[in-house]
Design an enzyme around this catalytic site. Sequence first.
Site, PDB file in Angstrom:
ATOM      1  N   HIS A 176      -7.543  -5.550   0.134  1.00 11.16           N
ATOM      2  CA  HIS A 176      -6.443  -4.632  -0.148  1.00 11.16           C
ATOM      3  C   HIS A 176      -5.121  -5.366  -0.013  1.00 11.16           C
ATOM      4  CE1 HIS A 176      -4.114  -1.123  -0.535  1.00 11.16           C
ATOM      5  NE2 HIS A 176      -3.997  -0.803   0.743  1.00 11.16           N
ATOM      6  N   SER A 225       0.829  -1.196   0.000  1.00  4.51           N
ATOM      7  CA  SER A 225       0.000   0.000   0.000  1.00  4.51           C
ATOM      8  C   SER A 225       0.870   1.255   0.000  1.00  4.51           C
ATOM      9  CB  SER A 225      -0.947  -0.045   1.202  1.00  4.51           C
ATOM     10  OG  SER A 225      -1.949   0.924   1.097  1.00  4.51           O
ATOM     11  N   ASP A 279      -9.474  -4.848  -5.167  1.00  8.61           N
ATOM     12  CA  ASP A 279      -8.884  -3.986  -4.140  1.00  8.61           C
ATOM     13  C   ASP A 279      -9.670  -2.691  -4.025  1.00  8.61           C
ATOM     14  OD1 ASP A 279      -7.218  -2.231  -2.609  1.00  8.61           O
ATOM     15  OD2 ASP A 279      -5.463  -3.410  -3.186  1.00  8.61           O
TER      16      ASP A 279
END
Length: 486
Positions: free
Chosen positions: A456, A198, A427
């Site tokens: 995610h 991320s 996601d």
Amino acid sequence: MAGWRWLRRPTAALVGGVIGISPVTPAVAGPGPAPDLGQFYGQQVDWGPCPDPKAPARAQCGTVSVPKDYRRPGGTTLTLAVNRLPATGPGLKLGALAVNFGGPGISGVTELNGRTKDLAGLNRRYDLIGFDPRGVGRSSPVDCGDLSSITNPAELARACVRASGWLLPWVGTPDAARDLDVIRQAVGDDRLAYLGFSYGARLGAAYAHQFPARAGRIVLDGVPDPTLDDAGTALGQARAFQKALGDFAADCAAHDCPVPGGSGAEVLAGITEGAGRLGKGLMTDSGMLDHAGYLQALQNSLYSKDNWPYLRRALGDLLRNRDGDLMMQLAYPEEFGGQAVTGWPGQPQGNSQISKLAIDCRDTAERRTPKQVHALDAKFAAASKVFGADIEATLLACTGWPRGTESTRQVAAPDAPQMLTVGTTGDPATPYSGTGRMAKALRNGSRVLTYRGEGHGAYFAHSACVRKAVDGYLLEGALPREGAVC
């Protein structure tokens, strides 16, 4: 329960007017010789026991010193917290693998201690390195003082500038990437091996852009799109969260869903109407569950498919028994131990939400007025009936903060080795389309691995295929074939 929950969101939603605080910007260094960074690049980490009682017995902790301003290394220094899980063997030791778990704002030291089983395969041949980026956790943290009486974003911005104005202009990702290079040297590696999730993918791309000759095997998972501005990013998230909620609704309809409806569309409609049934709020044993908390619970639950059973149960408790306790836990996991919520944004730690806001605002120069944001109302309403307005409001999050820079969108690294970027089709936080755009923007032939799944990030999504591909690259240097899909 804290009175400023508007801060505690995966994308902080700070709504308010323009705040009159003078921006603080770093001074521009004049021409002259390159600054001498020898005292920082000559360090070695003095590893010792970890103060965290929850740390594994074999974990080692230490610190690394970095300059607040790399152009003036003789000035204020910052202390970064790092930890290490020594390689367990067998096999040839490959050096260190630095891991960033996202956020920004997540303590990498704390998170690594809790991920030992998930990373055991890589830990056999790598020393795993966790670190709190500058401004986060134990690394010269952003501190905004006593926030117990804060009730609006204007007060928050003033408090943070007043208490941490000396630090805020230097907490951005480009400086964090420079810190990562100092850490690389301090643990004894010539090249950086790196696994970033991320926000960690954003940091890894920034590192490759700045230090292509020192980049080694780098994997980026849950990849932000570097080609979008803040509004484009927020619109993409609104669409992706709406899609993820629809995917959950379809799955719920097929598994004895407590929400009335025989199809995914009908269940989705019931979930959407659920916020309206709360009225002014539902008192629970844990506090007041209101419209904002309901939406927060939905959004948090979509970060990992592991949360779906909890969300089904929470919806059932709410609809059948007017019991909102589990919904409250899903909405605010840090206040109840976080047992139910997994995946990103993770369980907030220490100053995670304040440091996230500080880093995000340093990483963008965009500052919008309420009028400019409201001009986008129709687009966000079309993107998501459920989350659109809430995510749109995050465009005001940086109002009143020191002006930032767009430099984190500069990721071209044509001289760096090929990297592996991993994207999940479902996601909600970093939509899949950003994965290919990041690989293209790197301009070094980086490869895309597609995971057809939900949540995610892919590496922790229980996919043996993804894990084999990522481990194969980090351990053996073997990239998956072009167009590989798990």
